[in-house]
Design an enzyme around this catalytic site. Sequence first.
Site, PDB file in Angstrom:
ATOM      1  N   GLU A 144       0.825  -1.210   0.000  1.00  0.00           N
ATOM      2  CA  GLU A 144       0.000   0.000   0.000  1.00  0.00           C
ATOM      3  C   GLU A 144       0.858   1.259   0.000  1.00  0.00           C
ATOM      4  OE1 GLU A 144      -2.833  -0.678   3.184  1.00  0.00           O
ATOM      5  OE2 GLU A 144      -3.902  -2.150   1.939  1.00  0.00           O
ATOM      6  N   ASN A 145       0.186   2.396  -0.169  1.00  0.00           N
ATOM      7  CA  ASN A 145       0.890   3.664  -0.293  1.00  0.00           C
ATOM      8  C   ASN A 145       0.044   4.756   0.348  1.00  0.00           C
ATOM      9  OD1 ASN A 145       1.791   6.238  -1.827  1.00  0.00           O
ATOM     10  ND2 ASN A 145       3.294   4.696  -2.408  1.00  0.00           N
ATOM     11  N   TYR A 150      -3.262   6.553  -1.683  1.00  0.00           N
ATOM     12  CA  TYR A 150      -3.947   5.253  -1.727  1.00  0.00           C
ATOM     13  C   TYR A 150      -3.996   4.569  -3.102  1.00  0.00           C
ATOM     14  CZ  TYR A 150      -5.760   6.083   3.042  1.00  0.00           C
ATOM     15  OH  TYR A 150      -5.885   6.295   4.381  1.00  0.00           O
ATOM     16  N   CYS A 155      -1.718  -4.642  -5.643  1.00  0.00           N
ATOM     17  CA  CYS A 155      -2.258  -5.895  -5.124  1.00  0.00           C
ATOM     18  C   CYS A 155      -1.206  -7.001  -5.139  1.00  0.00           C
ATOM     19  CB  CYS A 155      -3.452  -6.337  -5.961  1.00  0.00           C
ATOM     20  SG  CYS A 155      -4.945  -5.365  -5.709  1.00  0.00           S
ATOM     21  N   GLU A 169      -1.469  -9.963  -6.375  1.00  0.00           N
ATOM     22  CA  GLU A 169      -1.402 -10.620  -7.686  1.00  0.00           C
ATOM     23  C   GLU A 169      -0.463  -9.862  -8.614  1.00  0.00           C
ATOM     24  OE1 GLU A 169      -4.038  -9.743  -5.933  1.00  0.00           O
ATOM     25  OE2 GLU A 169      -5.790 -10.992  -6.336  1.00  0.00           O
TER      26      GLU A 169
HETATM   27  N1  THU Z   1      -5.971  -6.691  -2.421  1.00  0.00           N
HETATM   28  C1  THU Z   1      -5.112  -7.540  -3.056  1.00  0.00           C
HETATM   29  O1  THU Z   1      -3.893  -7.496  -2.832  1.00  0.00           O
HETATM   30  N2  THU Z   1      -5.627  -8.421  -3.944  1.00  0.00           N
HETATM   31  C2  THU Z   1      -6.949  -8.553  -4.219  1.00  0.00           C
HETATM   32  O2  THU Z   1      -7.305  -9.277  -5.112  1.00  0.00           O
HETATM   33  C3  THU Z   1      -7.939  -7.826  -3.426  1.00  0.00           C
HETATM   34  C4  THU Z   1      -7.397  -6.662  -2.669  1.00  0.00           C
HETATM   35  C5  THU Z   1      -5.419  -5.724  -1.473  1.00  0.00           C
HETATM   36  C6  THU Z   1      -5.423  -4.297  -1.949  1.00  0.00           C
HETATM   37  C7  THU Z   1      -5.359  -3.539  -0.638  1.00  0.00           C
HETATM   38  O3  THU Z   1      -3.993  -3.432  -0.237  1.00  0.00           O
HETATM   39  C8  THU Z   1      -6.070  -4.451   0.344  1.00  0.00           C
HETATM   40  O4  THU Z   1      -6.144  -5.732  -0.277  1.00  0.00           O
HETATM   41  C9  THU Z   1      -7.465  -3.971   0.695  1.00  0.00           C
HETATM   42  O5  THU Z   1      -8.205  -3.722  -0.436  1.00  0.00           O
END
Ligand code: THU
Length: 140
Positions: free
Chosen positions: A48-49, A52, A57, A59
Amino acid sequence: MNNVNQSEKLIELAKNAMSKAYVPYSHFQVGAAILTKSGQFYSGCNVENAAYPEGTCAEAGAIAAMVLAGNTQIKDIYVMGHGDALVTPCGGCRQKIREFSSAETMIHICGSEGVRKSLTMNELLPFSFGPENLGQQNRE
Ligand code: THU
């Protein structure tokens, strides 16, 4: 390595990646692990940052590691998060996974205890737009 051992390794990789997530804002850790058609393993966590939308993610991290290593064909991707709800890839990640998928690609949604649901790419993102629409073939 047989399928059971591969699955166990992918769960361990996803769990380890999840524990490394940088999530000071959502406190929601996610880990992802990829097995390529060529038998290579890659993993990633969400980062995260303070600005925002710049957060990435899990993936996306795993896909970046795969591409950096010269691989572009996902056989299986495991996505793991905490809690009771299924941590399915967000819309943007569905498209990112799609780029490196084939009809055989499976997406496995996991909790820390293991796989909860396995989906094909077409189930996760039906009627998708992909490299074929631009006349490209996904080659390694
Ligand atoms: N997030 C993921 O890393 N992958 C997903 O498929 C769903 C959401 C993360 C993004 C953010 O850092 C946190 O989960 C909450 O949304």
